[in-house]
Design an enzyme around this catalytic site. Structure first.
Site, PDB file in Angstrom:
ATOM      1  CD  GLU A   1      79.479 -22.888 -20.690  1.00 27.95           C
ATOM      2  OE1 GLU A   1      80.464 -23.025 -19.959  1.00 27.95           O
ATOM      3  OE2 GLU A   1      78.357 -22.390 -20.324  1.00 27.95           O
ATOM      4  CG  HIS A   2      78.432 -26.611 -22.371  1.00 25.41           C
ATOM      5  ND1 HIS A   2      77.852 -25.946 -21.405  1.00 25.41           N
ATOM      6  CD2 HIS A   2      79.547 -27.437 -22.189  1.00 25.41           C
ATOM      7  CE1 HIS A   2      79.077 -25.733 -20.707  1.00 25.41           C
ATOM      8  NE2 HIS A   2      79.724 -26.806 -20.821  1.00 25.41           N
TER       9      HIS A   2
END
Length: 432
Positions: free
Chosen positions: A329-330
């Site tokens: 996600e990040h």
């Protein structure tokens, strides 16, 4: 032995297998999926009665039907109680989000003319959106701004927020204050899979919505997948994920703090370090051990980081390939050439480049939004709340000009009536 971010060696030969093993940690059991399915079906059948039962069972709160919707007076009270500093911060964050999101808005109308046909495209806001803000271990006011606030920027007339009640029966004051700042139209004290089901199918108290967005725990995230055939959703937004790609250029303290900052979400958060030397990885891990004793939420951080990883890659190419295979996600890049390296990674939801772009800045004040199902798409945006409305206007000359290729394609597909329906406009064409 240091149990934090256990070491693993990654090469071109084993990166796919190691990435798959890491992704397996986020898989949901068949038992959990079955339980969520039953909750959805129960809410669909019994409506508010099921919501009240699950509030008592999962949240430890006994509510009346009239209490499911949060009254405006309670929202105003929460807004006044949080203090001016938080209100200013929420408004500051929303202004930053607005600046970024409005830059993405398409022109009001696009018109393309091509040889007798005019194609028109116009963006229209969805009629209603349901936003889910998690609760329990933290109060996600920022989620309200990034979902409901952005929906309002898109012009959605009805924006609904659901969030689980705390033990005293109230929704987090910070969440309610953010709802007021963002311009939310309705707020409900409902959480988990039952909230997603209510938004998807409606109950006596909560009318269904056209689309459901927002992150959540396992139950809410699985519920979004299960209701997707019946209502549009954004993406599977399960527990937070962060990989930090760092090398000797960066002080070990920086990646240590970054994984700590995301690990405090909970034990199910996936955090990892990707680097090129065992020595550097061990320096980062030692830094984390040094910081742990003084930290709040230590039990969540330790549990998360013990199921995380430190990937020692044999090259930059391997590191980027491994990250793409995990598709986090990040992704935070703390290497000397962070911009160039960032361009090599294609499957991270949100890339944070350099030491002055910490993950918390993107969470709160940079103006970006929650990242998405990273292998296929990026962060939530104002575009997720718009429908592209298409219109086609043809002329007689334009249709005459395309009837031959139309006929060829229709017969090639075995659909002759597509051509015949068009030919009927021109009776003089006979049996052509």
């Amino acid at each position: 032995m240091n149990p934090i971010l256990p070491l693993l060696r990654v090469s071109r030969r084993n990166l796919a297998a190691e990435a798959a093993r890491i992704r397996d940690k986020a898989r949901v059991s068949a038992e959990t999926q079955g339980l969520v399915f039953d909750i959805i079906a129960d809410v669909k059948m019994r409506g508010d009665a099921a919501l009240l039962e699950y509030a008592e069972r999962f949240d430890g709160v006994k509510l009346e039907e009239s209490e499911l919707r949060v009254k405006d007076s309670e929202i105003d009270e929460a807004f006044d109680s949080v203090g001016p500093e938080l209100v200013r911060a929420l408004r500051f964050s929303l202004r930053r989000i607005r600046k970024v999101q409005l830059a993405l808005l398409p022109r009001a109308r696009r018109v393309v003319r091509s040889e007798g046909f005019t194609v028109m495209a116009r963006s229209r806001p969805l009629p209603s959106v349901g936003c889910y803000a998690p609760g329990g271990r933290a109060s996600y006011a920022s989620t309200v701004l990034m979902t409901a606030g952005v929906a309002k920027f898109a012009g959605v007339p009805r924006v609904v927020l659901t969030s689980p009640p705390q033990r005293h029966g109230k929704v987090s004051p910070a969440v309610l204050a953010a709802a007021k700042v963002a311009g939310v139209d309705e707020v409900y004290r409902v959480g988990g899979a039952q909230a997603i089901s209510a938004l998807a199918y409606g109950t006596k108290s909560l009318s269904r919505v056209a689309k459901i967005v927002g992150p959540g725990g396992v139950y809410a995230s699985v519920a979004k997948r299960l209701v997707a055939p019946d209502v549009e959703t954004d993406f599977y937004a399960g527990p937070t994920e962060l990989i930090v790609l760092a090398d000797e250029y960066c002080k070990p303290r920086f990646p240590a703090w970054e994984v700590i900052g995301q690990a405090e979400h909970g034990a199910d958060t996936l955090c990892g370090l990707v680097t090129y030397s065992k020595e550097y990885a061990n320096e980062v891990r030692a830094e984390i051990l040094k910081l742990l004793p003084s930290l709040e939420r230590r039990e969540y951080i330790e549990a998360s980081l013990e199921r995380g990883f430190s990937a020692i890659c044999d090259s930059e190419s391997t590191a980027c390939g491994f990250i793409d295979a995990v598709a986090p996600e990040h992704l935070e890049i703390l290497t000397r050439d962070y911009v160039r390296v960032g361009e090599r990674v294609e499957r991270a939801g949100l890339k944070l480049l350099g030491q002055y772009s910490p993950c918390a800045a993107s969470d709160y004040v940079a103006g970006t939004d929650h990242a998405g199902f990273s292998a296929c798409r990026g962060a939530l945006s104002v575009l997720d709340f718009l429908k592209l409305d298409w219109s086609v206007l043809g002329t007689e000359g334009g249709l005459r000009g395309v009837i031959k290729p139309l006929k060829a394609i229709a017969y090639a597909e075995g659909l002759p009536n597509h051509y015949l329906s068009t030919r009927s406009r021109f009776e003089e064409l006979g049996q052509q």
